[in-house]
Motif scaffolding. Structure first.
Motif, PDB file in Angstrom:
ATOM      1  N   SER A 247      -3.924   9.132  -4.058  1.00  9.51           N
ATOM      2  CA  SER A 247      -4.194   9.836  -2.561  1.00  9.51           C
ATOM      3  C   SER A 247      -2.806  11.579  -2.264  1.00  9.51           C
ATOM      4  CB  SER A 247      -4.357   8.898  -1.478  1.00  9.51           C
ATOM      5  OG  SER A 247      -3.583   9.519  -0.141  1.00  9.51           O
ATOM      6  N   THR A 248      -3.717  11.869  -1.923  1.00  7.11           N
ATOM      7  CA  THR A 248      -2.638  13.322  -1.185  1.00  7.11           C
ATOM      8  C   THR A 248      -1.757  13.102  -0.286  1.00  7.11           C
ATOM      9  OG1 THR A 248      -4.921  14.320   0.042  1.00  7.11           O
ATOM     10  CG2 THR A 248      -4.423  15.113  -2.817  1.00  7.11           C
ATOM     11  N   GLU A 249      -2.452  12.106   0.477  1.00  8.17           N
ATOM     12  CA  GLU A 249      -1.565  11.797   1.948  1.00  8.17           C
ATOM     13  C   GLU A 249      -0.838  10.412   2.045  1.00  8.17           C
ATOM     14  OE1 GLU A 249      -1.385  13.850   4.477  1.00  8.17           O
ATOM     15  OE2 GLU A 249      -1.870  15.280   3.318  1.00  8.17           O
ATOM     16  N   LYS A 250      -0.327   9.948   2.518  1.00  7.16           N
ATOM     17  CA  LYS A 250       0.595   8.053   3.351  1.00  7.16           C
ATOM     18  C   LYS A 250      -0.647   7.666   3.463  1.00  7.16           C
ATOM     19  CE  LYS A 250       4.383   5.460   4.961  1.00  7.16           C
ATOM     20  NZ  LYS A 250       5.201   5.377   5.172  1.00  7.16           N
ATOM     21  N   GLU A 251      -1.338   7.585   4.605  1.00  6.32           N
ATOM     22  CA  GLU A 251      -3.383   7.120   5.104  1.00  6.32           C
ATOM     23  C   GLU A 251      -3.846   7.955   4.240  1.00  6.32           C
ATOM     24  OE1 GLU A 251      -1.953   4.931   7.604  1.00  6.32           O
ATOM     25  OE2 GLU A 251       0.021   5.910   7.391  1.00  6.32           O
ATOM     26  N   LEU A 252      -4.505   6.731   3.915  1.00 10.31           N
ATOM     27  CA  LEU A 252      -5.816   6.438   2.903  1.00 10.31           C
ATOM     28  C   LEU A 252      -6.760   6.840   3.956  1.00 10.31           C
ATOM     29  CD1 LEU A 252      -5.011   3.500   0.421  1.00 10.31           C
ATOM     30  CD2 LEU A 252      -4.990   5.607  -0.122  1.00 10.31           C
ATOM     31  N   GLU A 253      -7.868   7.901   3.282  1.00  9.06           N
ATOM     32  CA  GLU A 253      -9.104   7.190   4.031  1.00  9.06           C
ATOM     33  C   GLU A 253      -9.930   6.764   3.497  1.00  9.06           C
ATOM     34  OE1 GLU A 253     -10.891  11.845   4.634  1.00  9.06           O
ATOM     35  OE2 GLU A 253      -9.356  12.114   4.670  1.00  9.06           O
ATOM     36  N   TRP A 254     -10.971   5.351   4.362  1.00 15.50           N
ATOM     37  CA  TRP A 254     -11.747   4.829   3.563  1.00 15.50           C
ATOM     38  C   TRP A 254     -12.910   5.200   2.601  1.00 15.50           C
ATOM     39  CZ3 TRP A 254     -16.508   3.309   4.146  1.00 15.50           C
ATOM     40  CH2 TRP A 254     -16.832   1.716   3.500  1.00 15.50           C
TER      41      TRP A 254
ATOM     42  N   ASN B  79     -11.287   4.720  -4.366  1.00 11.92           N
ATOM     43  CA  ASN B  79     -11.628   3.276  -4.307  1.00 11.92           C
ATOM     44  C   ASN B  79      -9.895   2.674  -3.964  1.00 11.92           C
ATOM     45  OD1 ASN B  79     -11.602   3.669  -6.482  1.00 11.92           O
ATOM     46  ND2 ASN B  79     -12.993   1.427  -6.819  1.00 11.92           N
ATOM     47  N   ALA B  80      -8.900   3.574  -3.360  1.00 12.07           N
ATOM     48  CA  ALA B  80      -7.895   4.138  -4.179  1.00 12.07           C
ATOM     49  C   ALA B  80      -7.307   2.123  -3.363  1.00 12.07           C
ATOM     50  CB  ALA B  80      -7.682   5.209  -3.208  1.00 12.07           C
ATOM     51  N   ARG B  81      -7.860   2.026  -1.825  1.00 15.15           N
ATOM     52  CA  ARG B  81      -7.057   0.837  -1.083  1.00 15.15           C
ATOM     53  C   ARG B  81      -7.870  -0.664  -1.913  1.00 15.15           C
ATOM     54  NH1 ARG B  81      -3.764  -0.281   1.412  1.00 15.15           N
ATOM     55  NH2 ARG B  81      -4.962   1.094   2.811  1.00 15.15           N
ATOM     56  N   ALA B  82      -8.278  -0.271  -2.955  1.00 19.02           N
ATOM     57  CA  ALA B  82      -8.648  -1.784  -4.008  1.00 19.02           C
ATOM     58  C   ALA B  82      -7.564  -1.614  -4.645  1.00 19.02           C
ATOM     59  CB  ALA B  82     -10.035  -1.783  -4.723  1.00 19.02           C
ATOM     60  N   LEU B  83      -7.038  -0.658  -5.121  1.00 14.93           N
ATOM     61  CA  LEU B  83      -5.804  -0.691  -5.942  1.00 14.93           C
ATOM     62  C   LEU B  83      -4.636  -1.079  -5.378  1.00 14.93           C
ATOM     63  CD1 LEU B  83      -5.853   2.749  -8.711  1.00 14.93           C
ATOM     64  CD2 LEU B  83      -5.721   0.804  -9.338  1.00 14.93           C
TER      65      LEU B  83
ATOM     66  N   HIS C  13       3.184  16.829  -6.518  1.00 10.04           N
ATOM     67  CA  HIS C  13       2.646  16.223  -5.164  1.00 10.04           C
ATOM     68  C   HIS C  13       3.732  15.127  -5.008  1.00 10.04           C
ATOM     69  CE1 HIS C  13       1.719  16.407  -1.457  1.00 10.04           C
ATOM     70  NE2 HIS C  13       0.780  14.990  -1.120  1.00 10.04           N
ATOM     71  N   ASN C  14       4.423  13.995  -4.437  1.00 13.38           N
ATOM     72  CA  ASN C  14       4.746  13.459  -4.474  1.00 13.38           C
ATOM     73  C   ASN C  14       4.420  12.350  -3.300  1.00 13.38           C
ATOM     74  OD1 ASN C  14       6.156  12.940  -6.978  1.00 13.38           O
ATOM     75  ND2 ASN C  14       8.030  14.694  -5.846  1.00 13.38           N
ATOM     76  N   VAL C  15       4.023  11.592  -3.250  1.00 11.59           N
ATOM     77  CA  VAL C  15       4.040  10.312  -2.333  1.00 11.59           C
ATOM     78  C   VAL C  15       4.222   8.744  -1.831  1.00 11.59           C
ATOM     79  CG1 VAL C  15       1.862   9.766  -0.488  1.00 11.59           C
ATOM     80  CG2 VAL C  15       1.133  12.128  -1.769  1.00 11.59           C
TER      81      VAL C  15
END
Length: 143
Positions: free
Chosen positions: A78-85, A95-99, A119-121
């Motif tokens: 993700s490029t942002e701290k808060e994931l978009e669903w 599906n980053a949330r699954a990871l 880029h670092n997050v």
């Protein structure tokens, strides 16, 4: 991976071996994950296949909780701290949330590429991503 219209005589796996695997080095668990996924419309996205998530879940049962985890993938998590669903951005893992759920409670560093910038997050104080620019830099000419 074979891409439609591209007829290589051998695939990546035939030349180099599996594109998803893991190994342990001292107190570090390292996962190599090919999260480059081409959908039925031949559009690519970042996606971790359900069979890979199930394999990682089983594999992690043998990894002590205090071991450092590196997940190395092609496309950014993700490029942002808060994931978009369920995002379908080509530059993020849909599906980053699954990871995140699978690796919750562990110290995790995602090492990714694909983009044309560094880029670092920091998702949490124990889970972060380090994205490095593609080897081709800006994708410009070969001169």
């Amino acid at each position: 991976m074979d891409v439609p219209g591209n007829t290589p005589s051998k695939t990546f796996e035939e030349y180099f071996g599996p594109s998803n695997y893991s190994f342990n080095k001292a107190s570090t668990y390292i996962v190599i994950n090919n999260n480059f996924y081409v959908n039925r419309d031949y559009q690519y996205i970042g996606y971790v296949d359900e069979s890979i998530l199930a394999w990682m879940e089983q594999d992690l049962k043998y990894v002590p909780a205090d071991h450092l985890v590196f997940v190395i993938a092609h496309i950014q998590i993700s490029t942002e701290k808060e994931l978009e669903w369920n995002t379908l951005h080509q530059d993020e893992t849909s599906n980053a949330r699954a990871l995140f759920d699978l690796l919750e409670g562990r110290e995790v560093h995602f090492l990714t590429g694909h983009s044309h910038f560094n880029h670092n997050v920091c998702f949490t104080d124990r889970m972060m991503e380090h994205n490095t620019t593609a080897a081709c830099a800006s994708g410009g000419s070969r001169n």
